[in-house]
Design a protein around this motif. Structure first.
Motif, PDB file in Angstrom:
ATOM      1  N   GLY A  34      40.027  33.763  50.405  1.00  0.00           N
ATOM      2  CA  GLY A  34      40.122  34.945  51.893  1.00  0.00           C
ATOM      3  C   GLY A  34      42.287  35.210  51.415  1.00  0.00           C
ATOM      4  N   SER A  35      42.344  36.712  51.089  1.00  0.00           N
ATOM      5  CA  SER A  35      43.579  37.363  50.830  1.00  0.00           C
ATOM      6  C   SER A  35      45.280  36.300  51.056  1.00  0.00           C
ATOM      7  CB  SER A  35      43.717  38.367  50.524  1.00  0.00           C
ATOM      8  OG  SER A  35      44.788  39.600  49.863  1.00  0.00           O
ATOM      9  N   GLU A  36      44.779  36.656  52.476  1.00  0.00           N
ATOM     10  CA  GLU A  36      45.830  35.901  53.396  1.00  0.00           C
ATOM     11  C   GLU A  36      45.907  34.103  53.199  1.00  0.00           C
ATOM     12  OE1 GLU A  36      43.817  37.725  54.388  1.00  0.00           O
ATOM     13  OE2 GLU A  36      44.335  40.102  54.765  1.00  0.00           O
ATOM     14  N   PHE A 104      30.339  39.863  45.939  1.00  0.00           N
ATOM     15  CA  PHE A 104      30.219  40.466  47.138  1.00  0.00           C
ATOM     16  C   PHE A 104      30.053  39.467  48.717  1.00  0.00           C
ATOM     17  CE2 PHE A 104      27.733  40.669  42.830  1.00  0.00           C
ATOM     18  CZ  PHE A 104      27.902  41.799  43.088  1.00  0.00           C
ATOM     19  N   TYR A 105      30.073  40.324  50.021  1.00  0.00           N
ATOM     20  CA  TYR A 105      30.891  39.975  51.012  1.00  0.00           C
ATOM     21  C   TYR A 105      29.404  39.988  51.857  1.00  0.00           C
ATOM     22  CZ  TYR A 105      35.114  41.869  50.088  1.00  0.00           C
ATOM     23  OH  TYR A 105      36.316  42.048  49.293  1.00  0.00           O
ATOM     24  N   TYR A 106      29.672  38.992  52.272  1.00  0.00           N
ATOM     25  CA  TYR A 106      28.540  38.562  53.763  1.00  0.00           C
ATOM     26  C   TYR A 106      29.470  38.306  55.293  1.00  0.00           C
ATOM     27  CZ  TYR A 106      25.022  39.186  49.907  1.00  0.00           C
ATOM     28  OH  TYR A 106      24.127  39.385  49.246  1.00  0.00           O
ATOM     29  N   ARG A 107      29.776  39.193  55.473  1.00  0.00           N
ATOM     30  CA  ARG A 107      30.833  39.315  56.292  1.00  0.00           C
ATOM     31  C   ARG A 107      30.929  39.651  57.657  1.00  0.00           C
ATOM     32  NH1 ARG A 107      36.078  40.033  52.897  1.00  0.00           N
ATOM     33  NH2 ARG A 107      37.264  39.866  54.535  1.00  0.00           N
ATOM     34  N   ARG A 108      29.893  40.319  57.763  1.00  0.00           N
ATOM     35  CA  ARG A 108      29.815  41.964  58.929  1.00  0.00           C
ATOM     36  C   ARG A 108      29.411  41.189  60.272  1.00  0.00           C
ATOM     37  NH1 ARG A 108      27.734  47.867  57.460  1.00  0.00           N
ATOM     38  NH2 ARG A 108      29.038  46.951  56.276  1.00  0.00           N
ATOM     39  N   ILE A 164      43.211  47.652  48.224  1.00  0.00           N
ATOM     40  CA  ILE A 164      42.387  48.274  48.761  1.00  0.00           C
ATOM     41  C   ILE A 164      40.573  47.535  47.821  1.00  0.00           C
ATOM     42  CG2 ILE A 164      41.568  50.385  48.473  1.00  0.00           C
ATOM     43  CD1 ILE A 164      44.078  51.233  48.973  1.00  0.00           C
ATOM     44  N   ARG A 165      39.506  46.886  49.242  1.00  0.00           N
ATOM     45  CA  ARG A 165      38.490  46.779  48.616  1.00  0.00           C
ATOM     46  C   ARG A 165      37.359  47.409  49.076  1.00  0.00           C
ATOM     47  NH1 ARG A 165      41.551  43.636  46.324  1.00  0.00           N
ATOM     48  NH2 ARG A 165      41.919  41.228  46.491  1.00  0.00           N
ATOM     49  N   PRO A 166      37.002  48.827  47.926  1.00  0.00           N
ATOM     50  CA  PRO A 166      36.386  49.717  48.108  1.00  0.00           C
ATOM     51  C   PRO A 166      34.814  49.452  49.230  1.00  0.00           C
ATOM     52  CG  PRO A 166      36.743  50.264  46.104  1.00  0.00           C
ATOM     53  CD  PRO A 166      37.550  48.829  46.517  1.00  0.00           C
ATOM     54  N   GLY A 255      46.334  38.454  42.127  1.00  0.00           N
ATOM     55  CA  GLY A 255      47.190  38.545  42.627  1.00  0.00           C
ATOM     56  C   GLY A 255      47.632  38.111  44.396  1.00  0.00           C
ATOM     57  N   ASP A 256      46.738  37.499  44.886  1.00  0.00           N
ATOM     58  CA  ASP A 256      47.340  36.631  46.477  1.00  0.00           C
ATOM     59  C   ASP A 256      48.251  35.632  45.861  1.00  0.00           C
ATOM     60  OD1 ASP A 256      45.695  38.186  47.364  1.00  0.00           O
ATOM     61  OD2 ASP A 256      44.498  36.891  47.265  1.00  0.00           O
ATOM     62  N   ALA A 257      48.271  35.052  44.463  1.00  0.00           N
ATOM     63  CA  ALA A 257      49.381  33.728  44.170  1.00  0.00           C
ATOM     64  C   ALA A 257      50.558  35.288  43.534  1.00  0.00           C
ATOM     65  CB  ALA A 257      48.345  33.542  42.766  1.00  0.00           C
ATOM     66  N   GLY A 291      37.877  29.573  42.207  1.00  0.00           N
ATOM     67  CA  GLY A 291      38.235  29.539  42.908  1.00  0.00           C
ATOM     68  C   GLY A 291      40.128  30.084  43.048  1.00  0.00           C
ATOM     69  N   ASP A 292      40.627  29.771  44.071  1.00  0.00           N
ATOM     70  CA  ASP A 292      41.221  32.136  44.163  1.00  0.00           C
ATOM     71  C   ASP A 292      42.883  30.695  44.185  1.00  0.00           C
ATOM     72  OD1 ASP A 292      39.117  33.044  44.719  1.00  0.00           O
ATOM     73  OD2 ASP A 292      40.353  34.220  45.960  1.00  0.00           O
ATOM     74  N   ASN A 293      42.635  29.288  44.981  1.00  0.00           N
ATOM     75  CA  ASN A 293      43.824  29.183  45.169  1.00  0.00           C
ATOM     76  C   ASN A 293      44.071  27.583  44.679  1.00  0.00           C
ATOM     77  OD1 ASN A 293      42.604  27.614  46.862  1.00  0.00           O
ATOM     78  ND2 ASN A 293      42.027  29.104  48.269  1.00  0.00           N
TER      79      ASN A 293
HETATM   80  O1  KDG Z   1      41.819  38.160  46.255  1.00  0.00           O
HETATM   81  C1  KDG Z   1      41.340  37.797  46.527  1.00  0.00           C
HETATM   82  C2  KDG Z   1      40.394  37.951  47.703  1.00  0.00           C
HETATM   83  O2  KDG Z   1      39.567  39.644  47.755  1.00  0.00           O
HETATM   84  C3  KDG Z   1      38.924  36.516  48.052  1.00  0.00           C
HETATM   85  O3  KDG Z   1      39.663  36.032  48.298  1.00  0.00           O
HETATM   86  C4  KDG Z   1      38.134  37.400  48.921  1.00  0.00           C
HETATM   87  O4  KDG Z   1      40.333  38.314  50.924  1.00  0.00           O
HETATM   88  C5  KDG Z   1      39.213  38.341  49.862  1.00  0.00           C
HETATM   89  C6  KDG Z   1      38.334  39.387  50.347  1.00  0.00           C
HETATM   90  O5  KDG Z   1      38.144  40.797  51.350  1.00  0.00           O
HETATM   91  O6  KDG Z   1      38.140  40.628  49.220  1.00  0.00           O
END
Ligand code: KDG
Length: 309
Positions: A34-36, A104-108, A164-166, A255-257, A291-293
């Motif tokens: 998660g970005s934040e 690929f998101y499963y978050r709605r 921006i995540r289209p 990018g978050d790092a 892994g992101d972090n």
């Molecule tokens: O920057 C990485 C994020 O995109 C990833 O951790 C997932 O937070 C996320 C998202 O909503 O894309």
């Protein structure tokens, strides 16, 4: 110590162990992302205190998120448990573009998307040095976007990553309007890139982007150029740091790092050029692993890379 509050949705990431289209991937590796949340971890590695304001599910993944972030030194006392599920996303690596990943998101309807202004504790926002959020939080729900507006209105200083995540927006015009709306509320440090800037302002070129963002009140621009490196602008100052050539496992989170390291150093008064160098080095390490972090370095390890390459 610099203290930041970040608003956003922590997620469980299921990262493909093998490269190629997800339909043929058999094994996935679980990470907290998660970005934040990634931003907070990076800021903490560089000496800041970071409080994540968020919701997670009252489920195994939600407990995983909170325990992991606590273990990484993030303040989790403003994360609430909610009866909707914790959001999940999958990462497809090196396909269809080698060196890049697709999410690929499963978050709605997830717990994280139920973040709302009631979760924004005014005392916290008044106490911290700066508030951070991203375009992802603007996209996940109206209530999450209102939470960002509330926090930015109270905050002493603000930092924002357009991210921006289209896939999270109905169309890019909505994204443009929402990002401009936040910029008009006052953003001191803006983190963005040419793709997002094309959506927001219709330009890509770094100097022109800074000129236009400056007109909208941005003081400092961190302009991420992907595999080329990054620029930072403030007034008449301009610095560029080329990216390191490293083996790419998964660029997700780089990018978050960069944002978290740069922001922590900038807010603590570091020279811009120095903050940019450590931020670029940190993001280089993140792309070398899944892994992101996990591979966000501390100051000492970032210096080892800066000396070596
Ligand atoms: O920057 C990485 C994020 O995109 C990833 O951790 C997932 O937070 C996320 C998202 O909503 O894309």
């Amino acid at each position: 110590m610099t203290w930041i509050a970040a608003l956003g949705e922590p997620l469980i990431e299921l990262n493909a162990l093998t490269r190629g289209p997800l339909r043929y991937v058999q094994f996935f590796e679980k990470h907290v992302a998660g970005s934040e949340a990634n931003f907070c971890i990076a800021a903490v590695m560089f000496g800041a205190r970071c409080s994540l304001v968020a919701r997670v599910g009252d489920d195994e993944f939600g407990r995983n998120v909170v325990e992991y972030l606590r273990g990484r030194g993030v303040d989790v006392s403003h994360i609430k448990f909610d009866n909707a599920p914790t959001g999940v996303f999958f990462v497809q690596r090196h396909y269809p573009v080698p060196g890049r990943s697709v999410m690929f998101y499963y978050r709605r309807g997830s717990a994280g998307s139920r973040l709302s202004p009631v979760d924004v504790d005014e005392a916290l926002i008044k106490a911290v040095d700066a508030v951070h959020s991203t375009g992802i939080t603007l996209a996940i729900s109206d209530s999450a976007r209102e939470a960002v507006h509330k926090a930015f209105e109270i905050a002493k200083r603000t930092t924002f990553d357009t991210n921006i995540r289209p896939a999270l927006w109905r169309n890019l015009e909505e994204a443009r309007v929402a990002v401009l709306d936040v910029l008009r509320r006052g953003v001191e440090v803006l983190i963005t890139d040419p793709d997002d800037t094309e959506v927001v302002l219709g330009v890509r070129e770094p100097e022109e982007a800074y000129r236009r963002y400056r007109e909208l009140g941005v003081e400092v621009l961190l302009y991420k150029m992907g595999a080329r490196g990054a620029y930072v602008f403030r007034g008449d100052e301009k610095y560029f740091k080329p990216a390191y050539s490293v083996p790419v496992e998964d660029p997700t989170g780089a990018g978050d790092a960069m944002a978290g390291v740069f922001t922590a150093m900038y807010l603590s008064g570091a020279e811009l050029e120095k903050a940019l160098a450590y931020a670029v080095a940190s993001s280089a390490l993140v792309v070398t692993v899944r892994g992101d972090n996990e591979a966000v370095p501390d100051v000492k390890d970032a210096e080892a890379l800066l000396r070596a390459l």
